[in-house]
Enzyme design. Structure first.
Site, PDB file in Angstrom:
ATOM      1  N   ASP A   1       0.849  -1.202   0.000  1.00 25.86           N
ATOM      2  CA  ASP A   1       0.000   0.000   0.000  1.00 25.86           C
ATOM      3  C   ASP A   1       0.879   1.246   0.000  1.00 25.86           C
ATOM      4  OD1 ASP A   1       0.219  -1.254   2.944  1.00 25.86           O
ATOM      5  OD2 ASP A   1       0.469   0.916   3.036  1.00 25.86           O
TER       6      ASP A   1
ATOM      7  N   ASP B   1       0.617   3.657   2.295  1.00 23.70           N
ATOM      8  CA  ASP B   1       0.431   4.228   3.628  1.00 23.70           C
ATOM      9  C   ASP B   1      -0.639   5.324   3.546  1.00 23.70           C
ATOM     10  OD1 ASP B   1       1.133   3.976   6.369  1.00 23.70           O
ATOM     11  OD2 ASP B   1       2.272   5.825   6.235  1.00 23.70           O
TER      12      ASP B   1
HETATM   13  N1  ADE Z   1       1.329   1.270   5.798  1.00 21.11           N
HETATM   14  C1  ADE Z   1       1.874   0.397   6.622  1.00 21.11           C
HETATM   15  N2  ADE Z   1       2.410   0.798   7.803  1.00 21.11           N
HETATM   16  C2  ADE Z   1       3.004  -0.095   8.636  1.00 21.11           C
HETATM   17  N3  ADE Z   1       3.083  -1.412   8.379  1.00 21.11           N
HETATM   18  C3  ADE Z   1       2.567  -1.843   7.230  1.00 21.11           C
HETATM   19  N4  ADE Z   1       2.514  -3.075   6.679  1.00 21.11           N
HETATM   20  C4  ADE Z   1       1.878  -2.983   5.505  1.00 21.11           C
HETATM   21  N5  ADE Z   1       1.523  -1.710   5.249  1.00 21.11           N
HETATM   22  C5  ADE Z   1       1.947  -0.970   6.296  1.00 21.11           C
END
Ligand code: ADE
Ligand SMILES: CSC[C@H]1O[C@H](OP(=O)(O)O)[C@H](O)[C@@H]1O
Length: 300
Positions: free
Chosen positions: A217, A219
């Site tokens: 992703d 974030d």
């Molecule tokens: N955005 C994110 N922040 C922290 N850990 C994650 N693992 C997968 N996506 C994440």
């Protein structure tokens, strides 16, 4: 139960990677270490009858029952070291902080920033026996080179990025937008919740350690896009797990050459010899006995 001290390579599976297929399972062990039990049973297997043994451990447990802050990391690393492990490839689902690191891409970080809160035990050295491990380069470059060399095993859409920085947050909540922007401004490229203390404890145990970050992703730093959710992560995770399994097969093949293994462990082997501050004569006996479990050469 058979005892094993000849398992040189371990795979730690993170979120979405709870087992390895295509492995001839030789044993499952659940040892009580001086730091408690590991996250789950450790699977010991091999890919073919003449091949070397490998160990697999699900970081959060196979039912995903340990939060990032609760993972018994000291027990995990100690149990693996006691089996003979000198090389760990650790998989982690991460958020991307860079446009060019797309969900589905893999990242081999060479640096990390620790944003955990100090509540996770992150050293084997305490209670009267102290050491300061060298940790300027937290990951294993020769191992990253070998892993990157197996890019052909991955689906075409998956790029491997090198020389990136992972920031590890405490979690379990994801970051705020302000934090996500801050990590970008600090030069961090991906974010997860588990590289610390795993990488530190592997170093203290003199295990060569490389994390393979699997981007799921963006974030929450993109102002016009939805912030990360578990559903979004899980959508990408399935494809990532397929690529992770393909990568593992290729890396195991490449690591079969004994010289490759030697090159990978060369930097960490012996790195704790002069890191231990407390003279042998002043080490409490019970702590000395504990440390024998992971570093018998220094704690006789
Ligand atoms: N955005 C994110 N922040 C922290 N850990 C994650 N693992 C997968 N996506 C994440
Ligand atoms: C499920 S999203 C957050 C979770 O996923 C990653 O786990 P792991 O590193 O074990 O793959 C991340 O670090 C968080 O723990």
């Amino acid at each position: 139960m058979a005892t094993h001290n000849d398992v040189h390579l371990a795979i730690i599976g993170g979120s979405g990677l709870y087992e390895l297929e295509g492995l001839e399972v030789l044993d499952e062990v659940y040892p009580l270490t001086p730091w408690g039990y590991p996250s789950d049973r450790i699977i010991i297997g091999r890919r073919d009858s003449n091949g070397p043994k490998i160990a697999f451990l699900a970081r959060h447990g196979r039912k995903h029952q340990y939060s990032p802050s609760e993972v018994p990391v000291r027990a995990n690393i100690a149990a693996l070291k006691h089996l003979g492990v000198s090389v760990i490839i650790a998989f982690s689902a991460v958020g991307s902080l860079r446009e060019e690191i797309k969900p589905g891409d893999f990242v081999l970080p060479d640096q990390l920033v620790d944003r955990t809160k100090g509540i996770r035990p992150s050293t084997f050295f305490e209670k009267g026996v102290l050491a300061h491990a060298p940790f300027a380069d937290p990951f294993c470059e020769p191992l990253a080179d070998i892993i990157a060399g197996q890019v052909h095993a991955l689906t075409d859409s998956c790029t491997i990025h090198r020389n990136k920085t992972v920031v590890t947050i405490e979690g379990p909540a994801f970051s705020t937008r302000a934090e996500s922007h801050l990590y970008r401004a600090w030069g961090c490229d991906v974010v997860n919740m588990t590289a610390i203390p795993e990488a530190k404890l592997a170093r203290e145990a003199e295990i060569a350690y490389q994390m393979v970050c699997m981007s799921t992703d963006y974030d929450c730093w993109k102002s016009h896009e939805e912030a990360v959710t578990v559903q979004a992560v899980m959508k990408v995770m399935k494809g990532n797990a397929i690529n992770a399994k393909r990568l593992i097969v290729a890396v195991l093949e490449a690591l079969k050459e004994a010289e490759q293994h030697q090159a990978v462990v060369a930097k960490v082997k012996g790195c704790m010899e002069y890191a231990i501050m407390t003279p042998a004569a002043h080490r409490p006996t019970d702590i000395n006995v504990r440390l024998q479990y992971i570093l018998p050469q220094y704690f006789v």
